[in-house]
Design a protein around this motif. Structure first.
Motif, short mmCIF file in Angstrom:
data_model
loop_
_atom_site.label_atom_id
_atom_site.label_comp_id
_atom_site.label_asym_id
_atom_site.label_seq_id
_atom_site.Cartn_x
_atom_site.Cartn_y
_atom_site.Cartn_z
N ASN A 15 15.52 3.28 -4.83
CA ASN A 15 16.83 3.94 -4.81
C ASN A 15 16.71 5.41 -4.45
N ASN A 16 15.66 6.07 -4.96
CA ASN A 16 15.47 7.49 -4.65
C ASN A 16 15.19 7.71 -3.17
N ALA A 17 14.40 6.84 -2.58
CA ALA A 17 14.08 6.95 -1.16
C ALA A 17 15.33 6.77 -0.30
N ILE A 18 16.12 5.78 -0.64
CA ILE A 18 17.32 5.50 0.14
C ILE A 18 18.36 6.61 -0.03
N SER A 19 18.58 7.05 -1.25
CA SER A 19 19.58 8.09 -1.50
C SER A 19 19.18 9.42 -0.87
N ALA A 20 17.87 9.65 -0.71
CA ALA A 20 17.40 10.89 -0.09
C ALA A 20 17.52 10.86 1.43
N GLY A 21 17.76 9.67 1.99
CA GLY A 21 17.98 9.58 3.43
C GLY A 21 16.88 8.94 4.24
N ALA A 22 16.02 8.15 3.59
CA ALA A 22 14.96 7.46 4.33
C ALA A 22 15.58 6.45 5.31
N ALA A 23 15.06 6.44 6.53
CA ALA A 23 15.53 5.48 7.54
C ALA A 23 14.76 4.16 7.44
N TYR A 24 13.51 4.26 6.96
CA TYR A 24 12.66 3.10 6.77
C TYR A 24 12.13 3.11 5.34
N ILE A 25 11.95 1.93 4.78
CA ILE A 25 11.26 1.81 3.50
C ILE A 25 10.15 0.79 3.66
N GLY A 26 8.97 1.09 3.10
CA GLY A 26 7.81 0.24 3.31
C GLY A 26 7.31 -0.39 2.02
N PHE A 27 6.86 -1.65 2.15
CA PHE A 27 6.29 -2.39 1.03
C PHE A 27 4.89 -2.83 1.42
N ASN A 28 3.91 -2.52 0.56
CA ASN A 28 2.50 -2.68 0.89
C ASN A 28 1.95 -3.96 0.25
N PHE A 29 1.54 -4.90 1.10
CA PHE A 29 1.03 -6.19 0.62
C PHE A 29 -0.49 -6.28 0.71
N PHE A 30 -1.16 -5.12 0.75
CA PHE A 30 -2.62 -5.09 0.80
C PHE A 30 -3.14 -4.94 -0.63
N PRO A 31 -3.82 -5.95 -1.18
CA PRO A 31 -4.18 -5.95 -2.60
C PRO A 31 -5.03 -4.77 -3.07
N LYS A 32 -5.82 -4.17 -2.20
CA LYS A 32 -6.68 -3.07 -2.61
C LYS A 32 -5.94 -1.74 -2.70
N SER A 33 -4.71 -1.71 -2.27
CA SER A 33 -3.95 -0.46 -2.30
C SER A 33 -3.35 -0.22 -3.67
N LYS A 48 18.19 -6.02 -2.46
CA LYS A 48 19.18 -5.00 -2.85
C LYS A 48 19.37 -3.92 -1.79
N VAL A 49 18.67 -4.05 -0.65
CA VAL A 49 18.68 -2.99 0.35
C VAL A 49 19.75 -3.23 1.41
N HIS A 50 20.54 -2.20 1.68
CA HIS A 50 21.58 -2.30 2.71
C HIS A 50 20.95 -2.49 4.08
N SER A 51 21.64 -3.18 4.94
CA SER A 51 21.10 -3.50 6.27
C SER A 51 20.89 -2.28 7.15
N SER A 52 21.46 -1.13 6.78
CA SER A 52 21.28 0.08 7.59
C SER A 52 19.90 0.69 7.42
N VAL A 53 19.17 0.28 6.39
CA VAL A 53 17.82 0.79 6.14
C VAL A 53 16.82 -0.27 6.60
N ILE A 54 15.82 0.16 7.38
CA ILE A 54 14.85 -0.77 7.95
C ILE A 54 13.74 -1.06 6.93
N LYS A 55 13.56 -2.33 6.60
CA LYS A 55 12.56 -2.76 5.62
C LYS A 55 11.29 -3.17 6.35
N VAL A 56 10.18 -2.55 5.99
CA VAL A 56 8.91 -2.77 6.67
C VAL A 56 7.89 -3.38 5.71
N ALA A 57 7.25 -4.46 6.14
CA ALA A 57 6.20 -5.11 5.34
C ALA A 57 4.84 -4.76 5.93
N LEU A 58 4.03 -4.05 5.14
CA LEU A 58 2.70 -3.63 5.57
C LEU A 58 1.69 -4.71 5.19
#
Length: 211
Positions: A15-33, A48-58
């Motif tokens: 929520n903080n990332a989106i409200s601050a104006g992030a255009a992309y949000i990333g989710f990290n699926f690498f177990p060592k991270s 829960k993410v609005h379609s205007s924000v690009i969701k990225v799967a790493l």
């Protein structure tokens, strides 16, 4: 200027990332991270993410089987390939899964630029990151910048994003030297590994957009 906040693990950080104006949000699926998130948790967050924000799967050198599982539960808008995937593998993933793909490329010296064009022809976007140290077990997220002068004046056929050791204090210089119009940050907005800080997120996005 479009900013990607990567490695989100919880609702408040999202929520903080989106409200601050992030255009992309990333989710990290690498177990060592330290920013690793499992598929079920990510599915709950992305719903829960609005379609205007690009969701990225790493992902890092993942199999088709893993991607089948990921995409059956999570609905990312883009896959970020952050391993040693070849241009052929990038093209294969795009074709098989019908997903836009961003390919991360590690940079440490001028010779590293040779590989970029091969990926630029098959990837939808490029992520230019610092090449990890030799003793690192993670391909990215090491809080290290590279020498931005290496890519000064270059352009590629695919849109690109700058990553690697960026903070609110150095992002303006990075943009000035590289001409980047898209920026990726993870550790630079954290209070500790994997935990985002609302103030740092806002300061970073303000600094990036002002540069």
């Amino acid at each position: 200027m479009r900013v990607k906040i990567c490695g989100l693990c919880g609702t408040s950080d999202l929520n903080n990332a989106i409200s601050a104006g992030a255009a992309y949000i990333g989710f990290n699926f690498f177990p060592k991270s330290p920013r690793y998130i499992d598929i079920d948790s990510a599915a709950n967050l992305t719903s829960k993410v609005h379609s205007s924000v690009i969701k990225v799967a790493l992902i890092v050198n993942e199999s088709d089987q893993f991607l089948d599982s990921l995409l059956s539960k999570v609905a990312p808008d883009m896959l970020q390939l952050h391993g040693s995937e070849s241009p052929e593998r990038v093209a294969e993933i795009k074709s098989r899964f019908g997903m836009p793909v961003m390919k991360a490329i590690g940079i440490a010296e001028v010779s590293d630029l040779r590989q970029i064009n091969a990926y630029a022809y098959v990837a939808d976007q490029l992520l230019l990151d610092a090449r990890p140290p030799a003793d690192s077990d993670r391909p990215g997220g090491n809080a290290l910048p590279f020498d931005w002068n290496i890519i000064a004046g270059y352009s590629w056929t695919a849109p690109w994003m700058l990553a690697g050791g960026l903070t609110a204090k150095n992002v303006a210089e990075a943009v000035k030297l590289t001409g980047a119009s898209q920026i990726d940050v993870a550790s630079g907005v954290e209070s500790r590994p994997g935990v985002k800080d609302e103030r740092l997120i806002r300061e970073f996005i303000i600094a990036a957009k002002a540069s």
